[in-house]
Design a protein around this motif. Structure first.
Motif, PDB file in Angstrom:
ATOM      1  N   GLU A 189       6.604   2.264  -2.459  1.00 28.46           N
ATOM      2  CA  GLU A 189       5.587   3.475  -2.400  1.00 28.46           C
ATOM      3  C   GLU A 189       5.272   3.759  -0.865  1.00 28.46           C
ATOM      4  OE1 GLU A 189       4.846   5.170  -4.912  1.00 28.46           O
ATOM      5  OE2 GLU A 189       5.670   4.016  -6.455  1.00 28.46           O
ATOM      6  N   ASN A 190       5.720   3.211  -0.090  1.00 25.15           N
ATOM      7  CA  ASN A 190       5.494   3.129   1.364  1.00 25.15           C
ATOM      8  C   ASN A 190       6.661   3.729   2.274  1.00 25.15           C
ATOM      9  OD1 ASN A 190       4.676   2.753   4.134  1.00 25.15           O
ATOM     10  ND2 ASN A 190       2.827   1.383   3.015  1.00 25.15           N
ATOM     11  N   ALA A 191       6.695   4.946   2.771  1.00 28.48           N
ATOM     12  CA  ALA A 191       7.646   5.478   3.537  1.00 28.48           C
ATOM     13  C   ALA A 191       7.852   4.729   4.907  1.00 28.48           C
ATOM     14  CB  ALA A 191       7.670   6.847   3.681  1.00 28.48           C
ATOM     15  N   GLU A 192       6.855   4.493   5.500  1.00 27.69           N
ATOM     16  CA  GLU A 192       6.554   3.748   6.762  1.00 27.69           C
ATOM     17  C   GLU A 192       7.282   2.491   6.754  1.00 27.69           C
ATOM     18  OE1 GLU A 192       5.962   3.138  10.809  1.00 27.69           O
ATOM     19  OE2 GLU A 192       6.089   4.964   9.643  1.00 27.69           O
ATOM     20  N   PHE A 193       6.747   1.793   5.681  1.00 26.63           N
ATOM     21  CA  PHE A 193       7.166   0.282   5.475  1.00 26.63           C
ATOM     22  C   PHE A 193       8.800   0.552   5.667  1.00 26.63           C
ATOM     23  CE2 PHE A 193       9.232  -2.895   2.826  1.00 26.63           C
ATOM     24  CZ  PHE A 193       8.582  -4.111   3.001  1.00 26.63           C
ATOM     25  N   GLU A 194       9.393   1.328   4.863  1.00 27.49           N
ATOM     26  CA  GLU A 194      10.792   1.572   4.815  1.00 27.49           C
ATOM     27  C   GLU A 194      11.635   1.833   6.214  1.00 27.49           C
ATOM     28  OE1 GLU A 194      14.370   4.479   2.250  1.00 27.49           O
ATOM     29  OE2 GLU A 194      12.196   4.738   2.538  1.00 27.49           O
ATOM     30  N   ARG A 195      10.944   2.578   6.771  1.00 31.75           N
ATOM     31  CA  ARG A 195      11.399   2.872   8.310  1.00 31.75           C
ATOM     32  C   ARG A 195      11.233   1.783   9.116  1.00 31.75           C
ATOM     33  NH1 ARG A 195      10.130   3.674  13.066  1.00 31.75           N
ATOM     34  NH2 ARG A 195       8.054   2.974  12.905  1.00 31.75           N
ATOM     35  N   GLN A 196      10.228   0.817   9.227  1.00 33.46           N
ATOM     36  CA  GLN A 196      10.066  -0.387   9.929  1.00 33.46           C
ATOM     37  C   GLN A 196      11.008  -1.263   9.531  1.00 33.46           C
ATOM     38  OE1 GLN A 196       5.966  -1.637  10.694  1.00 33.46           O
ATOM     39  NE2 GLN A 196       5.419   0.487  10.731  1.00 33.46           N
ATOM     40  N   LEU A 197      11.360  -1.495   8.219  1.00 33.53           N
ATOM     41  CA  LEU A 197      12.185  -2.395   7.949  1.00 33.53           C
ATOM     42  C   LEU A 197      13.603  -2.011   8.334  1.00 33.53           C
ATOM     43  CD1 LEU A 197      13.337  -4.625   5.752  1.00 33.53           C
ATOM     44  CD2 LEU A 197      13.112  -2.897   3.978  1.00 33.53           C
ATOM     45  N   GLY A 232       0.914  -1.159   0.022  1.00 34.61           N
ATOM     46  CA  GLY A 232      -0.024  -0.172   0.145  1.00 34.61           C
ATOM     47  C   GLY A 232       0.771   1.225  -0.064  1.00 34.61           C
ATOM     48  N   VAL A 233       0.216   2.508   0.395  1.00 40.85           N
ATOM     49  CA  VAL A 233       1.011   3.552   0.700  1.00 40.85           C
ATOM     50  C   VAL A 233       0.688   4.161   2.150  1.00 40.85           C
ATOM     51  CG1 VAL A 233       0.891   4.402  -1.810  1.00 40.85           C
ATOM     52  CG2 VAL A 233      -0.982   4.987  -0.189  1.00 40.85           C
ATOM     53  N   ASP A 234       1.508   5.183   2.616  1.00 37.20           N
ATOM     54  CA  ASP A 234       1.658   5.406   3.810  1.00 37.20           C
ATOM     55  C   ASP A 234       0.189   5.438   4.426  1.00 37.20           C
ATOM     56  OD1 ASP A 234       4.310   5.585   4.358  1.00 37.20           O
ATOM     57  OD2 ASP A 234       4.256   7.250   3.224  1.00 37.20           O
ATOM     58  N   ASP A 235      -0.610   6.169   3.611  1.00 39.66           N
ATOM     59  CA  ASP A 235      -2.162   6.544   4.362  1.00 39.66           C
ATOM     60  C   ASP A 235      -3.328   5.732   3.671  1.00 39.66           C
ATOM     61  OD1 ASP A 235      -2.122   7.703   1.845  1.00 39.66           O
ATOM     62  OD2 ASP A 235      -2.930   9.488   2.604  1.00 39.66           O
ATOM     63  N   PHE A 236      -3.006   4.481   3.045  1.00 38.55           N
ATOM     64  CA  PHE A 236      -4.130   3.739   2.456  1.00 38.55           C
ATOM     65  C   PHE A 236      -3.708   2.421   2.167  1.00 38.55           C
ATOM     66  CE2 PHE A 236      -7.068   2.973  -1.243  1.00 38.55           C
ATOM     67  CZ  PHE A 236      -8.184   3.246  -0.660  1.00 38.55           C
ATOM     68  N   GLY A 237      -4.752   1.625   2.280  1.00 40.00           N
ATOM     69  CA  GLY A 237      -4.421  -0.050   1.957  1.00 40.00           C
ATOM     70  C   GLY A 237      -3.573  -0.319   3.307  1.00 40.00           C
ATOM     71  N   ILE A 238      -2.487  -1.377   2.939  1.00 40.19           N
ATOM     72  CA  ILE A 238      -2.024  -2.060   4.100  1.00 40.19           C
ATOM     73  C   ILE A 238      -1.141  -1.109   4.964  1.00 40.19           C
ATOM     74  CG2 ILE A 238      -0.127  -3.810   4.653  1.00 40.19           C
ATOM     75  CD1 ILE A 238      -1.002  -5.290   2.269  1.00 40.19           C
ATOM     76  N   GLY A 239      -0.898   0.057   4.130  1.00 40.17           N
ATOM     77  CA  GLY A 239      -0.002   1.083   4.784  1.00 40.17           C
ATOM     78  C   GLY A 239      -0.503   1.628   6.055  1.00 40.17           C
ATOM     79  N   LEU A 240      -2.104   1.454   6.414  1.00 36.08           N
ATOM     80  CA  LEU A 240      -2.727   1.800   7.353  1.00 36.08           C
ATOM     81  C   LEU A 240      -2.674   0.805   8.343  1.00 36.08           C
ATOM     82  CD1 LEU A 240      -5.979   3.250   5.649  1.00 36.08           C
ATOM     83  CD2 LEU A 240      -4.211   4.664   6.791  1.00 36.08           C
ATOM     84  N   MET A 241      -2.511  -0.418   8.104  1.00 35.30           N
ATOM     85  CA  MET A 241      -2.152  -1.627   9.212  1.00 35.30           C
ATOM     86  C   MET A 241      -0.758  -1.345   9.578  1.00 35.30           C
ATOM     87  SD  MET A 241      -4.057  -4.570   7.183  1.00 35.30           S
ATOM     88  CE  MET A 241      -3.635  -5.716   8.254  1.00 35.30           C
ATOM     89  N   LEU A 242       0.147  -0.880   8.851  1.00 39.23           N
ATOM     90  CA  LEU A 242       1.486  -1.000   9.154  1.00 39.23           C
ATOM     91  C   LEU A 242       1.751   0.558  10.054  1.00 39.23           C
ATOM     92  CD1 LEU A 242       3.248  -1.147   5.832  1.00 39.23           C
ATOM     93  CD2 LEU A 242       3.847  -2.556   7.819  1.00 39.23           C
TER      94      LEU A 242
END
Length: 232
Positions: free
Chosen positions: A81-89, A56-66
Protein backbone atom coordinates in the motif's frame (compact mmCIF):
# COMPACT_ATOMS: atom_id res chain seq x y z
CA UNK A 1 3.58 -1.50 42.35
CA UNK A 2 5.87 0.46 40.01
CA UNK A 3 4.20 3.40 38.28
CA UNK A 4 5.33 3.27 34.63
CA UNK A 5 3.32 6.23 33.41
CA UNK A 6 5.12 8.90 31.40
CA UNK A 7 3.62 12.21 30.40
CA UNK A 8 3.41 11.85 26.63
CA UNK A 9 4.93 10.29 23.52
CA UNK A 10 7.89 12.68 23.46
CA UNK A 11 8.88 11.64 26.96
CA UNK A 12 8.29 7.98 26.16
CA UNK A 13 10.66 7.84 23.18
CA UNK A 14 13.25 10.36 24.42
CA UNK A 15 16.16 7.89 24.48
CA UNK A 16 15.57 6.10 21.16
CA UNK A 17 18.85 6.75 19.32
CA UNK A 18 19.85 6.74 15.69
CA UNK A 19 20.37 3.24 14.25
CA UNK A 20 18.05 1.58 16.78
CA UNK A 21 16.00 -1.52 15.94
CA UNK A 22 12.29 -0.93 16.55
CA UNK A 23 9.20 -3.12 16.52
CA UNK A 24 6.01 -1.26 15.66
CA UNK A 25 2.70 -2.97 16.36
CA UNK A 26 -0.34 -2.95 14.13
CA UNK A 27 -1.92 -4.67 11.16
CA UNK A 28 -2.38 -2.42 8.19
CA UNK A 29 -3.33 0.84 9.88
CA UNK A 30 -5.20 -0.89 12.72
CA UNK A 31 -3.66 -0.65 16.17
CA UNK A 32 -0.54 1.26 15.16
CA UNK A 33 1.30 3.48 17.69
CA UNK A 34 0.28 6.75 16.04
CA UNK A 35 1.52 9.05 18.79
CA UNK A 36 4.89 7.34 19.14
CA UNK A 37 5.46 7.50 15.37
CA UNK A 38 4.68 11.22 15.40
CA UNK A 39 7.15 11.72 18.24
CA UNK A 40 9.87 9.84 16.35
CA UNK A 41 9.32 12.08 13.32
CA UNK A 42 9.51 15.16 15.54
CA UNK A 43 12.70 13.88 17.18
CA UNK A 44 14.26 13.25 13.78
CA UNK A 45 15.95 9.97 14.72
CA UNK A 46 17.49 8.25 11.68
CA UNK A 47 19.03 4.99 10.47
CA UNK A 48 16.22 2.91 11.99
CA UNK A 49 15.58 -0.76 11.39
CA UNK A 50 11.82 -1.19 11.64
CA UNK A 51 10.15 -4.55 12.23
CA UNK A 52 6.48 -4.28 11.36
CA UNK A 53 3.89 -6.34 9.53
CA UNK A 54 3.57 -3.56 6.98
CA UNK A 55 5.03 -0.16 6.10
CA UNK A 56 1.93 2.00 6.51
CA UNK A 57 0.73 4.12 3.60
CA UNK A 58 2.41 7.10 1.94
CA UNK A 59 0.97 9.72 4.28
CA UNK A 60 0.36 7.78 7.49
CA UNK A 61 2.05 5.40 9.90
CA UNK A 62 5.56 4.24 9.06
CA UNK A 63 5.04 5.80 5.62
CA UNK A 64 5.64 9.20 7.21
CA UNK A 65 8.98 8.00 8.57
CA UNK A 66 9.93 6.70 5.12
CA UNK A 67 9.18 10.11 3.65
CA UNK A 68 11.60 11.70 6.13
CA UNK A 69 14.29 9.10 5.28
CA UNK A 70 14.39 7.93 8.88
CA UNK A 71 14.22 4.20 8.05
CA UNK A 72 17.32 2.35 6.89
CA UNK A 73 15.82 -1.14 6.79
CA UNK A 74 12.33 -2.65 6.83
CA UNK A 75 11.69 -6.17 8.11
CA UNK A 76 8.08 -6.85 7.23
CA UNK A 77 5.54 -9.03 5.48
CA UNK A 78 3.18 -6.84 3.45
CA UNK A 79 4.13 -3.53 1.86
CA UNK A 80 1.73 -3.22 -1.07
CA UNK A 81 0.00 0.00 0.00
CA UNK A 82 3.04 2.28 0.02
CA UNK A 83 4.32 3.84 -3.22
CA UNK A 84 7.20 5.61 -1.47
CA UNK A 85 8.33 2.30 0.00
CA UNK A 86 8.31 0.82 -3.51
CA UNK A 87 10.31 3.74 -4.90
CA UNK A 88 12.98 3.51 -2.18
CA UNK A 89 13.20 -0.27 -2.57
CA UNK A 90 13.64 -0.17 -6.35
CA UNK A 91 16.17 2.68 -6.16
CA UNK A 92 18.28 0.84 -3.58
CA UNK A 93 17.74 3.50 -0.90
CA UNK A 94 16.05 1.07 1.50
CA UNK A 95 17.11 -2.36 2.70
CA UNK A 96 14.17 -4.77 2.81
CA UNK A 97 13.73 -8.21 4.33
CA UNK A 98 10.34 -9.61 3.27
CA UNK A 99 9.16 -12.50 5.43
CA UNK A 100 6.07 -14.74 5.13
CA UNK A 101 3.51 -13.34 7.54
CA UNK A 102 3.19 -16.44 9.71
CA UNK A 103 6.97 -16.76 9.93
CA UNK A 104 7.27 -13.09 10.90
CA UNK A 105 4.71 -13.55 13.67
CA UNK A 106 6.43 -16.67 14.97
CA UNK A 107 9.91 -15.11 14.88
CA UNK A 108 8.62 -12.24 17.00
CA UNK A 109 6.85 -14.61 19.37
CA UNK A 110 10.03 -16.67 19.66
CA UNK A 111 11.99 -13.55 20.54
CA UNK A 112 9.62 -12.80 23.38
CA UNK A 113 9.60 -16.40 24.59
CA UNK A 114 13.38 -16.76 24.56
CA UNK A 115 13.46 -19.35 21.75
CA UNK A 116 16.49 -18.56 19.57
CA UNK A 117 15.38 -20.61 16.54
CA UNK A 118 12.68 -22.94 15.21
CA UNK A 119 11.81 -24.90 12.06
CA UNK A 120 8.98 -24.09 9.66
CA UNK A 121 7.98 -25.42 6.21
CA UNK A 122 6.99 -21.93 5.00
CA UNK A 123 9.27 -20.73 2.22
CA UNK A 124 11.04 -23.99 1.48
CA UNK A 125 11.97 -24.20 -2.20
CA UNK A 126 11.69 -20.43 -2.70
CA UNK A 127 14.00 -17.41 -2.40
CA UNK A 128 13.05 -17.28 1.27
CA UNK A 129 15.18 -20.39 1.84
CA UNK A 130 18.42 -18.91 0.48
CA UNK A 131 21.23 -19.17 3.03
CA UNK A 132 19.12 -20.96 5.64
CA UNK A 133 19.57 -24.34 7.21
CA UNK A 134 17.17 -26.97 5.87
CA UNK A 135 16.26 -30.17 7.69
CA UNK A 136 14.06 -33.06 6.72
CA UNK A 137 11.79 -33.96 9.63
CA UNK A 138 9.08 -36.61 9.45
CA UNK A 139 9.37 -36.73 5.67
CA UNK A 140 9.02 -32.98 5.14
CA UNK A 141 11.56 -30.17 4.60
CA UNK A 142 11.78 -27.30 7.05
CA UNK A 143 13.72 -24.04 7.21
CA UNK A 144 15.43 -22.89 10.38
CA UNK A 145 14.30 -19.37 11.29
CA UNK A 146 15.84 -17.27 14.06
CA UNK A 147 14.03 -15.15 16.60
CA UNK A 148 13.45 -11.42 16.16
CA UNK A 149 14.08 -8.99 19.00
CA UNK A 150 14.27 -5.21 19.18
CA UNK A 151 15.86 -2.43 21.18
CA UNK A 152 12.44 -0.81 21.56
CA UNK A 153 8.91 -2.12 20.94
CA UNK A 154 6.22 0.49 20.29
CA UNK A 155 2.72 -0.87 20.79
CA UNK A 156 -0.80 0.52 20.99
CA UNK A 157 -3.57 -0.82 23.22
CA UNK A 158 -7.15 0.14 24.05
CA UNK A 159 -6.75 0.29 27.82
CA UNK A 160 -3.86 0.08 30.21
CA UNK A 161 -3.08 0.76 33.82
CA UNK A 162 -0.16 2.62 35.35
CA UNK A 163 1.65 -0.65 36.04
CA UNK A 164 1.72 -1.38 32.29
CA UNK A 165 -0.99 -4.05 32.08
CA UNK A 166 -2.63 -3.88 28.64
CA UNK A 167 -5.99 -4.75 27.09
CA UNK A 168 -6.33 -4.78 23.30
CA UNK A 169 -9.59 -4.36 21.43
CA UNK A 170 -10.68 -6.20 18.29
CA UNK A 171 -8.22 -6.40 15.43
CA UNK A 172 -5.70 -4.26 17.31
CA UNK A 173 -4.85 -7.48 19.13
CA UNK A 174 -2.61 -8.44 16.22
CA UNK A 175 1.17 -8.10 16.40
CA UNK A 176 1.01 -5.83 19.43
CA UNK A 177 1.00 -8.47 22.24
CA UNK A 178 3.89 -10.42 20.68
CA UNK A 179 5.97 -7.32 20.07
CA UNK A 180 5.41 -6.14 23.63
CA UNK A 181 7.26 -9.27 24.76
CA UNK A 182 10.14 -9.02 22.29
CA UNK A 183 11.55 -5.56 23.01
CA UNK A 184 14.29 -4.71 25.49
CA UNK A 185 12.21 -1.62 26.25
CA UNK A 186 8.49 -1.71 25.50
CA UNK A 187 6.59 1.56 25.18
CA UNK A 188 2.81 1.31 25.19
CA UNK A 189 0.37 4.02 24.22
CA UNK A 190 -3.26 3.55 25.20
CA UNK A 191 -6.55 5.23 24.50
CA UNK A 192 -7.53 5.03 28.16
CA UNK A 193 -5.10 4.92 31.09
CA UNK A 194 -6.55 3.82 34.43
CA UNK A 195 -5.33 3.28 37.96
CA UNK A 196 -3.88 -0.05 39.05
CA UNK A 197 -6.69 -2.39 40.08
CA UNK A 198 -9.31 -0.99 37.70
CA UNK A 199 -8.68 -3.60 35.00
CA UNK A 200 -10.24 -7.04 35.31
CA UNK A 201 -7.24 -9.39 35.71
CA UNK A 202 -9.04 -11.98 33.56
CA UNK A 203 -9.21 -9.54 30.64
CA UNK A 204 -5.53 -8.49 30.57
CA UNK A 205 -3.79 -9.56 27.37
CA UNK A 206 -0.26 -8.34 28.14
CA UNK A 207 1.01 -8.31 31.74
CA UNK A 208 2.79 -5.18 32.89
CA UNK A 209 6.05 -7.09 33.43
CA UNK A 210 6.70 -6.71 29.69
CA UNK A 211 6.04 -2.95 29.60
CA UNK A 212 8.53 -0.33 30.77
CA UNK A 213 6.67 2.89 29.83
CA UNK A 214 3.03 3.73 29.24
CA UNK A 215 1.16 6.89 28.33
CA UNK A 216 -2.30 7.96 27.26
CA UNK A 217 -2.34 8.93 23.60
CA UNK A 218 -4.63 11.42 21.91
CA UNK A 219 -6.07 12.50 18.56
CA UNK A 220 -6.21 9.00 17.10
CA UNK A 221 -7.21 9.00 13.44
CA UNK A 222 -7.69 5.22 13.15
CA UNK A 223 -7.55 5.34 9.39
CA UNK A 224 -8.79 2.59 7.08
CA UNK A 225 -6.39 1.53 4.31
CA UNK A 226 -9.06 0.73 1.75
CA UNK A 227 -12.75 1.35 2.18
CA UNK A 228 -14.96 -0.86 0.00
CA UNK A 229 -18.64 -0.01 -0.36
CA UNK A 230 -21.46 -1.72 -2.19
CA UNK A 231 -24.50 -0.19 -3.80
CA UNK A 232 -27.73 -1.70 -2.57
Amino acid sequence: MINKEVKNADEAIFDIPDNATLMLGGFGLCGIPENAISALIKKGVKGLTCISNNAGVDDFGIGLMLQKRQVKKMISSYVGENAEFERQLLSGELEVDLIPQGTLAERIRAGGAGIPAFFTPAGYGTEVAEGKEVRELHGKHYLMEEWLKADFSLVKAWKGDKAGNLVFKGTARNFNPMMAMAGKVTIAEVEELVEVGELDPNQIHTPGIYVQRIFQGNNYEKRIEQRTTRLK
